[in-house]
Write a protein that holds these residues in place. Sequence first.
Motif, short mmCIF file in Angstrom:
data_model
loop_
_atom_site.label_atom_id
_atom_site.label_comp_id
_atom_site.label_asym_id
_atom_site.label_seq_id
_atom_site.Cartn_x
_atom_site.Cartn_y
_atom_site.Cartn_z
N VAL A 148 0.85 -1.19 0.00
CA VAL A 148 0.00 0.00 0.00
C VAL A 148 0.88 1.24 0.00
N GLY A 149 1.96 1.20 0.81
CA GLY A 149 2.87 2.34 0.88
C GLY A 149 3.46 2.67 -0.47
N ASP B 67 6.78 14.95 3.82
CA ASP B 67 7.76 13.87 3.65
C ASP B 67 7.43 13.06 2.41
N SER B 68 8.48 12.56 1.75
CA SER B 68 8.30 11.72 0.57
C SER B 68 7.73 10.37 0.98
N ALA B 69 7.26 9.60 0.00
CA ALA B 69 6.74 8.26 0.28
C ALA B 69 7.82 7.39 0.93
N VAL C 155 8.17 8.48 4.54
CA VAL C 155 7.00 8.00 5.29
C VAL C 155 7.21 6.55 5.68
N LYS C 156 7.66 5.72 4.73
CA LYS C 156 7.90 4.31 5.01
C LYS C 156 9.00 4.13 6.05
N TYR D 245 9.71 6.27 8.48
CA TYR D 245 9.09 6.58 9.77
C TYR D 245 8.27 5.40 10.27
N ILE D 246 7.48 4.80 9.39
CA ILE D 246 6.63 3.66 9.78
C ILE D 246 7.48 2.50 10.29
N ARG D 247 8.69 2.33 9.74
CA ARG D 247 9.59 1.27 10.23
C ARG D 247 9.87 1.43 11.72
N LEU D 248 9.91 2.66 12.20
CA LEU D 248 10.21 2.90 13.62
C LEU D 248 9.18 2.25 14.54
N THR D 249 7.98 1.99 14.04
CA THR D 249 6.95 1.36 14.87
C THR D 249 7.31 -0.08 15.21
N ASN D 250 8.35 -0.63 14.55
CA ASN D 250 8.82 -1.98 14.84
C ASN D 250 9.86 -2.01 15.96
#
Length: 199
Positions: A116-117, A129-131, A134-135, A137-142
Amino acid sequence: FEGHPFQVKDDDEMDQLVFSVLTQGLLTPITVRATDTDEYEVISGHRRLRACQKAGIETVPALIYSMDRDAAIIALVDSNLHREHLLPSEKAFAYKMKMDALSHQGKRTDLTLDQVGLKLSAEQVSNDDSATQVKRYIRLTNLIKPLLDMVDEGKIAFTPAVELSFLNDTEQGDLVEVIEVCEATPNLSQAQRLKKISQ
């Protein structure tokens, strides 16, 4: 708002907001949505609401919108991303929430978050932020909480933190112990090596 990623801190900025509310009143109403339980969920204005509570104000003006949870998540994230002092963890979980909400609204539900990203344009998730960012940043949730806290505190830089997010929870826990013993955090090169060893 259940699961809302933005912290509401009782700090100097909050004290200034309380003072503003006491001297000028609440200039901008909070935004809420009705829930299935005849209650209201705050979409925008968590900090303003907290300031009013601290100031002893029991009722606040609110704009009530009818929207589903996904639309509310998108509105929540968009109304908070413009804030000046966002922690990396706040941005990470906000982007993840928004990405999930956008994927629920889309026609294709067979895509994973990573797919989806790639499909969504950067403008749909972030204007700043670029796509790719964004991805990242989302990695940090791991990251496990102790490592994510170190990122928020500036002890671990953003780019090495993204690399460390590929380690499993056990490896991350071991890393936290080593960081505490050595009183040092990995740089980018070390984080990349740890990721490679983990793989």
